[in-house]
Design a protein around this motif. Structure first.
Motif, PDB file in Angstrom:
ATOM      1  N   LYS A  55      79.687  60.793  22.444  1.00 48.88           N
ATOM      2  CA  LYS A  55      79.028  61.802  21.593  1.00 48.88           C
ATOM      3  C   LYS A  55      77.779  61.196  20.980  1.00 48.88           C
ATOM      4  O   LYS A  55      77.791  60.050  20.549  1.00 48.88           O
ATOM      5  N   TYR A  56      76.697  61.968  20.983  1.00 44.63           N
ATOM      6  CA  TYR A  56      75.548  61.541  20.188  1.00 44.63           C
ATOM      7  C   TYR A  56      74.785  62.745  19.671  1.00 44.63           C
ATOM      8  O   TYR A  56      74.857  63.834  20.224  1.00 44.63           O
ATOM      9  N   ALA A  57      74.100  62.507  18.562  1.00 42.92           N
ATOM     10  CA  ALA A  57      73.274  63.542  17.961  1.00 42.92           C
ATOM     11  C   ALA A  57      71.843  63.063  18.068  1.00 42.92           C
ATOM     12  O   ALA A  57      71.530  61.923  17.702  1.00 42.92           O
ATOM     13  N   LYS A  63      65.628  61.089  19.932  1.00 43.01           N
ATOM     14  CA  LYS A  63      65.867  59.897  19.091  1.00 43.01           C
ATOM     15  C   LYS A  63      67.193  60.039  18.356  1.00 43.01           C
ATOM     16  O   LYS A  63      67.546  61.139  17.900  1.00 43.01           O
ATOM     17  N   ILE A  64      67.927  58.922  18.220  1.00 38.98           N
ATOM     18  CA  ILE A  64      69.185  58.970  17.477  1.00 38.98           C
ATOM     19  C   ILE A  64      69.063  58.288  16.109  1.00 38.98           C
ATOM     20  O   ILE A  64      70.028  58.175  15.369  1.00 38.98           O
ATOM     21  N   ALA A  65      67.857  57.819  15.810  1.00 44.68           N
ATOM     22  CA  ALA A  65      67.577  57.236  14.488  1.00 44.68           C
ATOM     23  C   ALA A  65      66.052  57.191  14.322  1.00 44.68           C
ATOM     24  O   ALA A  65      65.316  57.305  15.302  1.00 44.68           O
ATOM     25  N   ALA A  95      82.609  52.017  18.604  1.00 42.16           N
ATOM     26  CA  ALA A  95      81.199  51.808  18.237  1.00 42.16           C
ATOM     27  C   ALA A  95      80.804  50.371  18.553  1.00 42.16           C
ATOM     28  O   ALA A  95      81.645  49.470  18.604  1.00 42.16           O
ATOM     29  N   GLY A  96      79.508  50.170  18.740  1.00 39.95           N
ATOM     30  CA  GLY A  96      78.979  48.824  18.941  1.00 39.95           C
ATOM     31  C   GLY A  96      78.732  48.179  17.592  1.00 39.95           C
ATOM     32  O   GLY A  96      78.549  48.870  16.578  1.00 39.95           O
ATOM     33  N   ILE A  97      78.682  46.858  17.579  1.00 44.92           N
ATOM     34  CA  ILE A  97      78.556  46.146  16.304  1.00 44.92           C
ATOM     35  C   ILE A  97      77.230  46.459  15.599  1.00 44.92           C
ATOM     36  O   ILE A  97      77.165  46.495  14.366  1.00 44.92           O
ATOM     37  N   ASP A 181      83.536  42.855  28.304  1.00 46.84           N
ATOM     38  CA  ASP A 181      83.643  43.592  29.569  1.00 46.84           C
ATOM     39  C   ASP A 181      84.352  44.921  29.271  1.00 46.84           C
ATOM     40  O   ASP A 181      85.555  44.955  29.000  1.00 46.84           O
ATOM     41  N   LEU A 182      83.567  45.993  29.294  1.00 46.77           N
ATOM     42  CA  LEU A 182      84.089  47.282  28.802  1.00 46.77           C
ATOM     43  C   LEU A 182      85.170  47.872  29.706  1.00 46.77           C
ATOM     44  O   LEU A 182      86.102  48.516  29.221  1.00 46.77           O
ATOM     45  N   ALA A 183      85.048  47.650  31.011  1.00 52.15           N
ATOM     46  CA  ALA A 183      86.081  48.163  31.917  1.00 52.15           C
ATOM     47  C   ALA A 183      87.414  47.496  31.573  1.00 52.15           C
ATOM     48  O   ALA A 183      88.470  48.134  31.515  1.00 52.15           O
ATOM     49  N   GLY A 202      76.063  52.806  19.276  1.00 47.76           N
ATOM     50  CA  GLY A 202      74.771  53.368  19.637  1.00 47.76           C
ATOM     51  C   GLY A 202      74.384  53.210  21.105  1.00 47.76           C
ATOM     52  O   GLY A 202      75.223  53.052  21.984  1.00 47.76           O
ATOM     53  N   GLY A 203      73.063  53.237  21.283  1.00 47.39           N
ATOM     54  CA  GLY A 203      72.495  53.337  22.607  1.00 47.39           C
ATOM     55  C   GLY A 203      72.751  52.147  23.516  1.00 47.39           C
ATOM     56  O   GLY A 203      72.854  52.310  24.741  1.00 47.39           O
ATOM     57  N   THR A 204      72.870  50.977  22.947  1.00 51.14           N
ATOM     58  CA  THR A 204      73.096  49.785  23.771  1.00 51.14           C
ATOM     59  C   THR A 204      74.495  49.831  24.363  1.00 51.14           C
ATOM     60  O   THR A 204      74.684  49.609  25.569  1.00 51.14           O
ATOM     61  N   LEU A 205      75.469  50.158  23.530  1.00 50.45           N
ATOM     62  CA  LEU A 205      76.848  50.279  24.010  1.00 50.45           C
ATOM     63  C   LEU A 205      76.941  51.438  25.019  1.00 50.45           C
ATOM     64  O   LEU A 205      77.592  51.320  26.060  1.00 50.45           O
ATOM     65  N   ASN A 206      76.277  52.545  24.705  1.00 48.86           N
ATOM     66  CA  ASN A 206      76.310  53.705  25.610  1.00 48.86           C
ATOM     67  C   ASN A 206      75.820  53.334  27.008  1.00 48.86           C
ATOM     68  O   ASN A 206      76.400  53.740  28.013  1.00 48.86           O
ATOM     69  N   ASP A 207      74.721  52.576  27.062  1.00 48.04           N
ATOM     70  CA  ASP A 207      74.175  52.183  28.369  1.00 48.04           C
ATOM     71  C   ASP A 207      75.215  51.395  29.165  1.00 48.04           C
ATOM     72  O   ASP A 207      75.456  51.672  30.343  1.00 48.04           O
ATOM     73  N   SER A 208      75.850  50.438  28.499  1.00 50.30           N
ATOM     74  CA  SER A 208      76.852  49.615  29.194  1.00 50.30           C
ATOM     75  C   SER A 208      78.034  50.456  29.659  1.00 50.30           C
ATOM     76  O   SER A 208      78.541  50.268  30.759  1.00 50.30           O
ATOM     77  N   LEU A 209      78.452  51.370  28.791  1.00 49.18           N
ATOM     78  CA  LEU A 209      79.614  52.199  29.151  1.00 49.18           C
ATOM     79  C   LEU A 209      79.307  53.102  30.344  1.00 49.18           C
ATOM     80  O   LEU A 209      80.121  53.249  31.254  1.00 49.18           O
TER      81      LEU A 209
HETATM   82  N1  LIG Z   1      72.681  59.598  16.120  1.00 45.75           N
HETATM   83  C1  LIG Z   1      73.784  59.126  16.646  1.00 45.75           C
HETATM   84  O1  LIG Z   1      74.547  59.863  17.263  1.00 45.75           O
HETATM   85  C2  LIG Z   1      74.117  57.664  16.471  1.00 45.75           C
HETATM   86  C3  LIG Z   1      75.406  57.209  16.755  1.00 45.75           C
HETATM   87  C4  LIG Z   1      75.665  55.845  16.640  1.00 45.75           C
HETATM   88  C5  LIG Z   1      74.651  54.964  16.267  1.00 45.75           C
HETATM   89  N2  LIG Z   1      73.426  55.436  15.992  1.00 45.75           N
HETATM   90  C6  LIG Z   1      72.318  54.505  15.632  1.00 45.75           C
HETATM   91  O2  LIG Z   1      72.202  53.555  16.680  1.00 45.75           O
HETATM   92  C7  LIG Z   1      71.664  52.332  16.166  1.00 45.75           C
HETATM   93  C8  LIG Z   1      72.462  51.154  16.742  1.00 45.75           C
HETATM   94  O3  LIG Z   1      72.407  51.193  18.139  1.00 45.75           O
HETATM   95  P1  LIG Z   1      72.137  49.884  19.011  1.00 45.75           P
HETATM   96  O4  LIG Z   1      71.797  50.324  20.379  1.00 45.75           O
HETATM   97  O5  LIG Z   1      71.168  49.007  18.287  1.00 45.75           O
HETATM   98  O6  LIG Z   1      73.512  49.091  18.983  1.00 45.75           O
HETATM   99  P2  LIG Z   1      75.047  49.443  19.319  1.00 45.75           P
HETATM  100  O7  LIG Z   1      75.150  50.077  20.643  1.00 45.75           O
HETATM  101  O8  LIG Z   1      75.680  50.061  18.144  1.00 45.75           O
HETATM  102  O9  LIG Z   1      75.650  47.973  19.393  1.00 45.75           O
HETATM  103  C9  LIG Z   1      75.206  47.112  20.408  1.00 45.75           C
HETATM  104  C10 LIG Z   1      75.891  45.796  20.293  1.00 45.75           C
HETATM  105  O10 LIG Z   1      77.256  45.922  20.649  1.00 45.75           O
HETATM  106  C11 LIG Z   1      77.710  44.692  21.153  1.00 45.75           C
HETATM  107  N3  LIG Z   1      78.401  44.849  22.411  1.00 45.75           N
HETATM  108  C12 LIG Z   1      79.623  44.311  22.695  1.00 45.75           C
HETATM  109  N4  LIG Z   1      79.945  44.546  23.961  1.00 45.75           N
HETATM  110  C13 LIG Z   1      78.921  45.232  24.502  1.00 45.75           C
HETATM  111  C14 LIG Z   1      78.674  45.723  25.802  1.00 45.75           C
HETATM  112  N5  LIG Z   1      79.534  45.564  26.809  1.00 45.75           N
HETATM  113  N6  LIG Z   1      77.507  46.349  26.037  1.00 45.75           N
HETATM  114  C15 LIG Z   1      76.613  46.527  25.055  1.00 45.75           C
HETATM  115  N7  LIG Z   1      76.789  46.085  23.801  1.00 45.75           N
HETATM  116  C16 LIG Z   1      77.935  45.434  23.523  1.00 45.75           C
HETATM  117  C17 LIG Z   1      76.458  43.846  21.427  1.00 45.75           C
HETATM  118  O11 LIG Z   1      76.393  42.776  20.516  1.00 45.75           O
HETATM  119  P3  LIG Z   1      77.340  41.504  20.750  1.00 45.75           P
HETATM  120  O12 LIG Z   1      77.300  41.196  22.227  1.00 45.75           O
HETATM  121  O13 LIG Z   1      76.793  40.454  19.900  1.00 45.75           O
HETATM  122  O14 LIG Z   1      78.684  41.926  20.336  1.00 45.75           O
HETATM  123  C18 LIG Z   1      75.300  44.789  21.243  1.00 45.75           C
HETATM  124  O15 LIG Z   1      74.156  44.180  20.729  1.00 45.75           O
HETATM  125  C19 LIG Z   1      71.753  52.445  14.650  1.00 45.75           C
HETATM  126  O16 LIG Z   1      70.438  52.672  14.156  1.00 45.75           O
HETATM  127  C20 LIG Z   1      72.618  53.677  14.411  1.00 45.75           C
HETATM  128  O17 LIG Z   1      72.249  54.366  13.234  1.00 45.75           O
HETATM  129  C21 LIG Z   1      73.126  56.771  16.073  1.00 45.75           C
END
Ligand SMILES: NC(=O)c1ccc[n+]([C@@H]2O[C@H](COP(=O)([O-])OP(=O)(O)OC[C@H]3O[C@@H](n4cnc5c(N)ncnc54)[C@H](OP(=O)(O)O)[C@@H]3O)[C@@H](O)[C@H]2O)c1
Length: 273
Positions: A55-57, A63-65, A95-97, A181-183, A202-209
């Protein structure tokens, strides 16, 4: 009859019994609609891994932020209420960290009489602050912290012990390309009986998933706002795909207008991942 029973041990037996006893039975009536009512059960029973809904908004410019990382609130009250209903429905929330570090969320269900999902934080190197809302509430809300399975550093080992005494469940997971390793994580969660996971980025975790091919459904909320900003986060970050043909593909399932927002639901199609 709409859906077949995915359990091969019993599938078709009831229908055969009815027919043997003279009852006329028609099968596969509104099959797609009936199957959709049981998405989670059918997926979990056959794959033993959780049904994953991302889910994302986002704003009209995707943009999500904002550039300063602010995301409260992109959508209106009723859309956010709908997200609370999802939190009530799904057994886990992931959620991602970086989201934890940026927003300090609770990831709980705020519906009266609702059920909190199990919180699952992907935190390879155990960066979660001990004073974060997630850790502070871990005694009351089940919380799983997925960390790498080769943490040897003394300071991190001590932190893991403190987290444990704070009520956080630690799940030590194999790594892939330096992250959880998400799988593998989903496989572990399935073994723990977690049949469904709502992913709130957020977006980084979403890409990996998405790259695991294990996302079953997308719920995309679009708000009538634009944030702009080159560095403002988007729903899918990471390295993305290189070719148009490599796009992750989903099929539109429903559209809904919620006040000023739009909710688009997409489902993965077999052979479409
Ligand atoms: N609008 C919305 O719907 C919404 C929802 C959620 C978040 N957000 C926004 O998104 C932003 C954060 O997003 P983000 O992209 O910076 O980070 P993120 O996806 O929340 O977290 C990414 C971090 O998760 C950890 N991680 C652990 N396993 C992973 C894997 N297999 N693949 C990718 N990451 C993994 C990584 O750090 P380590 O490897 O060190 O653990 C990575 O840097 C914030 O500004 C938040 O407000 C918006």
């Amino acid at each position: 009859v709409g859906s077949d029973d995915p359990n091969e041990l019993v599938s078709g037996k009831g229908i055969a019994y009815l027919r043997e006893n003279g009852v006329e039975v028609e099968t596969q009536m509104l099959k797609a609609e009936c199957d959709a009512l049981n998405d989670i059960f059918f997926h979990y029973i056959t794959s033993k891994t959780p049904y994953v809904m991302m889910k994302y908004a986002m704003t009209l410019d995707g943009k999500i932020a904002t550039v300063t990382g602010k995301s409260k609130w992109i959508t209106g009250e009723h859309s956010r209420q709908r997200v609370q209903e999802s939190r009530n429905k799904y057994m886990g929330i992931m959620a991602g960290i970086n989201t934890v570090l940026a927003d300090d969320p609770q990831l709980t269900c705020r519906i009266e009489g609702g059920r909190n999902p199990v919180r699952i934080i992907c935190d390879t190197n155990c960066r979660i602050p001990l004073e974060s809302n997630i850790v502070r509430t871990a005694e009351n809300v089940r919380t799983i912290l997925a960390v790498r399975n080769d943490i040897k550093e003394k300071s991190l080992q001590n932190k893991l012990k403190t987290l444990k005494t704070s009520g956080v469940e630690l799940l030590e997971v194999e790594t892939k390309d330096g992250h959880i390793d998400l799988a593998n994580l989903l496989h572990h969660l399935g073994e723990m009986g977690i049949d469904s996971v709502l992913v709130e980025g957020g977006g980084t975790l979403n890409d990996s998933l998405l790259k695991t091919g294990l996302v079953n459904e997308l719920n995309v909320y679009i708000a009538p706002k634009l944030f702009g900003g080159e560095s403002a986060k988007t729903p899918v970050e990471g390295s993305g795909v290189k070719e148009v043909d490599d796009a992750h593909r989903f099929k539109l399932y429903s559209t809904e207008i919620i006040d000023e927002d739009i909710l688009l639901v997409y489902k993965r199609q077999k052979g479409c991942e």
